[in-house]
Design a protein around this motif. Structure first.
Motif, mmCIF file in Angstrom:
data_model
loop_
_atom_site.group_PDB
_atom_site.id
_atom_site.type_symbol
_atom_site.label_atom_id
_atom_site.label_comp_id
_atom_site.label_asym_id
_atom_site.label_seq_id
_atom_site.Cartn_x
_atom_site.Cartn_y
_atom_site.Cartn_z
ATOM 1 N N HIS A 169 0.843 -1.196 0.000
ATOM 2 C CA HIS A 169 0.000 0.000 0.000
ATOM 3 C C HIS A 169 0.886 1.257 0.000
ATOM 4 N N PRO A 170 0.482 2.314 -0.715
ATOM 5 C CA PRO A 170 1.286 3.542 -0.758
ATOM 6 C C PRO A 170 1.569 4.138 0.626
ATOM 7 N N LEU A 171 0.661 3.957 1.575
ATOM 8 C CA LEU A 171 0.896 4.470 2.917
ATOM 9 C C LEU A 171 2.091 3.779 3.563
ATOM 10 N N VAL A 172 2.255 2.497 3.307
ATOM 11 C CA VAL A 172 3.404 1.759 3.844
ATOM 12 C C VAL A 172 4.699 2.312 3.238
ATOM 13 N N LYS A 173 4.666 2.600 1.953
ATOM 14 C CA LYS A 173 5.841 3.181 1.294
ATOM 15 C C LYS A 173 6.180 4.544 1.908
ATOM 16 N N PHE A 174 5.140 5.359 2.098
ATOM 17 C CA PHE A 174 5.331 6.672 2.705
ATOM 18 C C PHE A 174 5.931 6.544 4.103
ATOM 19 N N LEU A 175 5.380 5.624 4.896
ATOM 20 C CA LEU A 175 5.867 5.437 6.256
ATOM 21 C C LEU A 175 7.265 4.819 6.296
ATOM 22 N N ALA A 176 7.671 4.174 5.225
ATOM 23 C CA ALA A 176 9.037 3.650 5.154
ATOM 24 C C ALA A 176 10.021 4.743 4.743
ATOM 25 N N ILE A 177 9.617 5.582 3.818
ATOM 26 C CA ILE A 177 10.516 6.608 3.291
ATOM 27 C C ILE A 177 10.716 7.760 4.268
ATOM 28 N N CYS A 178 9.649 8.261 4.872
ATOM 29 C CA CYS A 178 9.752 9.473 5.701
ATOM 30 C C CYS A 178 10.686 9.323 6.902
ATOM 31 N N PRO A 179 10.450 8.376 7.801
ATOM 32 C CA PRO A 179 11.358 8.308 8.959
ATOM 33 C C PRO A 179 12.787 7.939 8.571
ATOM 34 N N ALA A 180 12.933 7.061 7.592
ATOM 35 C CA ALA A 180 14.281 6.652 7.190
ATOM 36 C C ALA A 180 15.030 7.817 6.542
ATOM 37 N N SER A 181 14.352 8.607 5.716
ATOM 38 C CA SER A 181 15.031 9.743 5.092
ATOM 39 C C SER A 181 15.350 10.825 6.119
ATOM 40 N N TYR A 182 14.479 11.000 7.112
ATOM 41 C CA TYR A 182 14.777 11.958 8.181
ATOM 42 C C TYR A 182 16.022 11.518 8.948
ATOM 43 N N ALA A 183 16.068 10.254 9.317
ATOM 44 C CA ALA A 183 17.220 9.739 10.065
ATOM 45 C C ALA A 183 18.497 9.846 9.238
ATOM 46 N N ALA A 184 18.417 9.513 7.951
ATOM 47 C CA ALA A 184 19.595 9.593 7.090
ATOM 48 C C ALA A 184 20.065 11.043 6.932
ATOM 49 N N THR A 185 19.124 11.972 6.783
ATOM 50 C CA THR A 185 19.485 13.384 6.671
ATOM 51 C C THR A 185 20.120 13.869 7.958
ATOM 52 N N PHE A 186 19.559 13.473 9.084
ATOM 53 C CA PHE A 186 20.121 13.854 10.374
ATOM 54 C C PHE A 186 21.555 13.345 10.512
ATOM 55 N N LEU A 187 21.783 12.094 10.134
ATOM 56 C CA LEU A 187 23.134 11.537 10.222
ATOM 57 C C LEU A 187 24.092 12.234 9.263
ATOM 58 N N LEU A 188 23.631 12.511 8.050
ATOM 59 C CA LEU A 188 24.474 13.241 7.099
ATOM 60 C C LEU A 188 24.878 14.595 7.665
ATOM 61 N N TYR A 189 23.928 15.289 8.248
ATOM 62 C CA TYR A 189 24.241 16.600 8.813
ATOM 63 C C TYR A 189 25.173 16.481 10.013
ATOM 64 N N ASP A 190 24.780 15.641 10.962
ATOM 65 C CA ASP A 190 25.522 15.601 12.217
ATOM 66 C C ASP A 190 26.930 15.034 12.045
ATOM 67 N N LEU A 191 27.068 13.990 11.253
ATOM 68 C CA LEU A 191 28.379 13.366 11.093
ATOM 69 C C LEU A 191 29.188 13.950 9.937
ATOM 70 N N GLY A 192 28.486 14.410 8.899
ATOM 71 C CA GLY A 192 29.201 14.855 7.708
ATOM 72 C C GLY A 192 29.408 16.346 7.578
ATOM 73 N N VAL A 193 28.540 17.152 8.170
ATOM 74 C CA VAL A 193 28.632 18.599 7.989
ATOM 75 C C VAL A 193 29.057 19.296 9.275
ATOM 76 N N ARG A 194 28.426 18.999 10.337
ATOM 77 C CA ARG A 194 28.562 19.751 11.580
ATOM 78 C C ARG A 194 29.938 19.639 12.228
ATOM 79 N N ARG A 195 30.632 18.553 12.017
ATOM 80 C CA ARG A 195 31.828 18.263 12.808
ATOM 81 C C ARG A 195 33.147 18.725 12.181
ATOM 82 N N THR A 196 33.156 19.153 10.928
ATOM 83 C CA THR A 196 34.417 19.591 10.330
ATOM 84 C C THR A 196 34.311 21.037 9.861
ATOM 85 N N SER A 197 35.413 21.738 9.950
ATOM 86 C CA SER A 197 35.436 23.158 9.595
ATOM 87 C C SER A 197 35.175 23.384 8.111
#
Length: 171
Positions: free
Chosen positions: A131-159
């Protein structure tokens, strides 16, 4: 924009923030009710071009509800800023100040980075036979977590990456 920084205008927004929130919530509820009527009765099934009374009413209600939401959001934000300033003047920082400072700094890099995880995850999730709702619920939290990790580990920590994303140098 014209009234930005005007204390009287800010006072009006703060004073009417709760009523604007209630009107915004009820306005969107009415809008979705009108969409149901349009879907059930109209041949075009498109509320953006429907020429029935319900179509015109739905567009009017949606526009008004959106403005009420803008007033509510601005009113609550100004109210929160005023309370934080009062607490800071009294020497008591608020309990959310650390999180809000982190979020304030993260907003531009987060916006820039969020597209990549969404596209990559959607590439793998969209072919699923669910069902499309399952796809939506799979994409949203996972993409949020991945974006958070990209920011926190990849952007925030180096000059270098902080500079590239327009952040101030670390103290």
């Amino acid at each position: 924009f014209i009234f930005a920084g005007d204390e009287r205008f800010e006072q009006v927004l703060v004073r009417h923030r709760l009523s604007a929130l209630i009107l915004g919530v009820n306005g969107f509820a009415l809008y979705f009710g009108l969409l149901g009527i349009i879907t059930a009765t109209s041949a075009t099934l498109n509320p953006f071009v429907d020429t029935t009374l319900a179509g015109y009413a739905s567009r009017l209600v949606k526009g008004l509800a959106a403005w009420f939401w803008v007033v509510a959001i601005l009113g609550w934000a100004i109210h929160r800023r005023q309370r934080a300033a009062q607490k800071a003047a009294a020497g008591r920082p608020g309990r959310w100040e650390g999180l809000l400072a982190y979020a304030r700094e993260a907003q531009l890099p987060f916006y820039v980075l969020h597209h990549l995880p969404i596209i990559v995850l959607a590439y793998f999730v969209i072919p699923w036979q669910v069902h499309p709702l399952v796809k939506f619920l799979a994409i949203c939290p996972a993409s949020y977590a991945a974006t958070f990790l990209l920011y926190d580990l990849g952007v925030r920590r180096t000059s270098v990456t902080r500079f590239l994303f327009g952040l101030r140098a670390r103290r």
